[in-house]
Scaffold this active site. Sequence first.
Site, mmCIF file in Angstrom:
data_model
loop_
_atom_site.group_PDB
_atom_site.id
_atom_site.type_symbol
_atom_site.label_atom_id
_atom_site.label_comp_id
_atom_site.label_asym_id
_atom_site.label_seq_id
_atom_site.Cartn_x
_atom_site.Cartn_y
_atom_site.Cartn_z
ATOM 1 N N LYS A 134 0.813 -1.214 0.000
ATOM 2 C CA LYS A 134 0.000 0.000 0.000
ATOM 3 C C LYS A 134 0.844 1.260 0.000
ATOM 4 C CE LYS A 134 -4.408 -1.531 1.922
ATOM 5 N NZ LYS A 134 -5.417 -1.308 2.961
ATOM 6 N N LYS A 155 -6.246 -10.313 -7.835
ATOM 7 C CA LYS A 155 -7.474 -10.318 -7.042
ATOM 8 C C LYS A 155 -8.464 -9.266 -7.534
ATOM 9 C CE LYS A 155 -8.442 -9.987 -2.371
ATOM 10 N NZ LYS A 155 -8.146 -9.775 -0.955
ATOM 11 N N LYS A 178 -11.253 -3.166 -5.528
ATOM 12 C CA LYS A 178 -11.960 -1.889 -5.697
ATOM 13 C C LYS A 178 -11.042 -0.836 -6.278
ATOM 14 C CE LYS A 178 -10.930 -0.581 -0.979
ATOM 15 N NZ LYS A 178 -10.818 -1.766 -0.135
#
Length: 359
Positions: free
Chosen positions: A116, A220, A223
């Site tokens: 991240k 994966k 969003k």
Amino acid sequence: MTAFKPRVFSGVQPTGNLHLGNYLGAVSRWVPLQDQMETIFCVVDLHAITAGFPSSAELQGATREVTAAYIAAGIDPKKSIIFNQSQVREHAELAWIFNCVARMGWLNRMTQFKEKAGKNKENASVGLFAYPNLMAADILAYRATHVPVGDDQKQHLELTRDIATKFNYDFAENIKELGLGVPNPTPSPEVPDEIFFPLTEPMIAGPATRIMSLRDGTKKMSKSDPSDLSRINLTDDADAIAKKVKKAKTDPEPLPSEVDGLKERPEADNLVGIYAALAGQSKEEVLSEFGGQQFSAFKPALSDLAVTKLSPMTDEMRRLTAETSEIDAILQDGAEKASAIAEPVLKDVRRIIGFLEVR
Ligand code: TRP
């Protein structure tokens, strides 16, 4: 207390774009747990500010949307506690204490932070770095014994156990003296015989339920993928679902008759997996029906199934989010019930640590 009460805790971040992966991989699997033990499901809004502050309207909208998704998916506010994290102050308080229990070295190993934070680690918020400590606080403020999570959260759950272990060990004497311990269910020579926090068990969803991107079967469903075609959002209508299934990446071969034949075919594997999860079947069962057929035959069947299964839920989500009072009342009730559990736990934690109580 003579034993930890079996209790499930899990959460989803209100960061927008809830999708099929969140539903099939997480929320839908929580539904049956409600009849097996006490269940607490949280909308983790404190976590949602670790990667930057959304606008207040976005944060409020996303918090209500996740709540609506929980309910539409079958989480029953009469059976489960449903609330948003920021309404129960104990999460933030325990997270601070855990900031002082966890070691820099432990957090430095967290792969999700590395992903991240990306290249610009120096510019990541301190909150993003300490994210796993807050997650540990979420779980342990309720002394939860079980946490259903995906593969990607396994490392955070291990950290939660490490924090619990260190706390139990460092404060063993006080815990015992104050009579706040629970007999250690897994005694060993190195650990105290009475502990305060349970070593929470992960309930990991099998790899079969990992829902991957419709554009790339090795990634994966997410969003944050820039392509909206990569995912089926829980706000998509029937036309959007049909279009996305139609455009989903495939390979030129017909579907195999055996699960083995899905190896090295990530897109075919993903679509069969999605069909299986939606139909409540195994991949074997899906292939016994569709093996040998072309995607031109399989995709319409998948699309019909997805629309049939998802539209009652998306309709209910739309109904629930059309006005705020019902959702807000559920969250308020949930916050009260959650506080009733977390407040006494934190009271004990303060005594164990030695914070002076003057009121
Ligand atoms: N980190 C989790 C995720 O991104 C969300 C989460 C926050 C959570 N606190 C939790 C999950 C506690 C389980 C238990 O999926």
